[in-house]
Design a protein around this motif. Structure first.
Motif, short mmCIF file in Angstrom:
data_model
loop_
_atom_site.label_atom_id
_atom_site.label_comp_id
_atom_site.label_asym_id
_atom_site.label_seq_id
_atom_site.Cartn_x
_atom_site.Cartn_y
_atom_site.Cartn_z
N UNK A 156 2.56 29.44 -14.11
CA UNK A 156 1.97 28.20 -14.68
C UNK A 156 1.79 27.13 -13.55
N UNK A 157 0.53 27.04 -13.25
CA UNK A 157 0.29 26.18 -12.12
C UNK A 157 -0.40 24.89 -12.20
N UNK A 158 -0.26 23.63 -11.29
CA UNK A 158 -0.88 22.59 -11.45
C UNK A 158 -1.97 22.58 -10.23
N UNK A 159 -3.18 22.57 -10.63
CA UNK A 159 -4.45 22.66 -10.00
C UNK A 159 -4.20 21.63 -8.78
N UNK A 160 -3.76 20.42 -9.17
CA UNK A 160 -3.36 19.59 -7.75
C UNK A 160 -2.39 19.52 -7.13
N UNK A 161 -1.62 20.63 -7.36
CA UNK A 161 -0.55 20.94 -6.42
C UNK A 161 0.71 19.74 -6.40
N UNK A 162 0.55 18.89 -7.27
CA UNK A 162 1.61 17.81 -7.35
C UNK A 162 2.95 18.17 -7.76
N UNK A 163 3.11 19.27 -8.52
CA UNK A 163 4.59 19.78 -8.76
C UNK A 163 4.50 21.42 -8.47
#
Length: 231
Positions: free
Chosen positions: A158-165
């Motif tokens: 599960x990935x955050x598209x913005x890369x914040x976490x």
């Protein structure tokens, strides 16, 4: 408690007696009011440390936690059990706060993607991995590694598209971390309230000893009788 061998004075934090203002609070006529105040403060600090109010209050919450740690040490004369309970609870709150922030972001805008493990590494107790996602992008894997997946194995994250976490191996579940935080916060508050109870008991015992050691008041002799009047 260590003592200075040259002066015979306590070295470091002297917790034999609390400061005057705190001793006065412990000796107050309404200890339940003191317990309510300390519990409320501990609950507020736990909410700040766990980022429930705002993630920007994590550092101020940690600073206030140090103040509560001082309070427990002074109130209990550095008893290990309440100190250990509070320290462990605070550490757990910080850890749960990190997972809560991650899962809240992933629940809000995260998506499930596939990828192939291209590298793994072990640095002390920390396991890391690199993943090539299906879109060709290469990035660091989840915190704690890829759960034993070997190089070349296909996994889902599960990935955050913005890369914040960081990405996660499991589906986000913010409710789980909220419940964990609530349980841990109750333990933290209990440790602070327990310290307040010990502090009140210590000061009342000290007051009783002071009253017992005080000299009895000297009663002045009765005034002489007036001379008898003439008949």
């Amino acid at each position: 408690m260590r003592e200075d061998p040259d002066r015979g004075e306590p070295a470091g934090l002297d917790t034999r007696r609390p400061p005057t203002w705190l001793a006065r609070a412990f000796r107050g006529p309404h200890p339940r009011r003191l317990y309510a105040v300390t519990t409320t403060i501990a609950l507020l600090v736990a909410a700040m440390t766990s980022t429930i109010i705002s993630r920007w209050l994590l550092l101020p919450g940690l600073a206030l936690s140090l103040g509560l740690l001082w309070f427990i040490a002074v109130a209990t004369d550095q008893r290990r059990l309440p100190l250990t309970v509070f320290i462990l609870a605070t550490a757990a709150l910080v850890l749960f706060a990190l997972f809560l922030v991650q899962d809240e972001v992933l629940e809000d805008r995260g998506r499930k993607v596939g990828g192939v493990v291209i590298a793994t590494a072990q640095e002390g107790d920390r396991t890391t991995c690199e993943v090539r996602y299906d879109d060709g992008r290469v990035a660091e894997g989840p915190f704690g590694g890829c759960r034993g997946a070997a190089t070349g194995e296909h996994i889902s994250l599960y990935v955050d598209p913005k890369g914040e976490v960081d990405p996660s191996n499991t589906a986000p579940d913010a409710t789980l971390w909220l419940l964990s935080i609530m349980a841990t916060a109750s333990v933290s508050c209990a440790a602070v309230t327990w310290a307040a109870v010990i502090g009140v008991r210590r000061e009342h015992d000290c007051l009783s000893r002071e009253l017992a050691a005080a000299p009895a008041p000297v009663t002045p002799p009765p005034p002489p009788s007036p001379p008898p009047g003439r008949l």
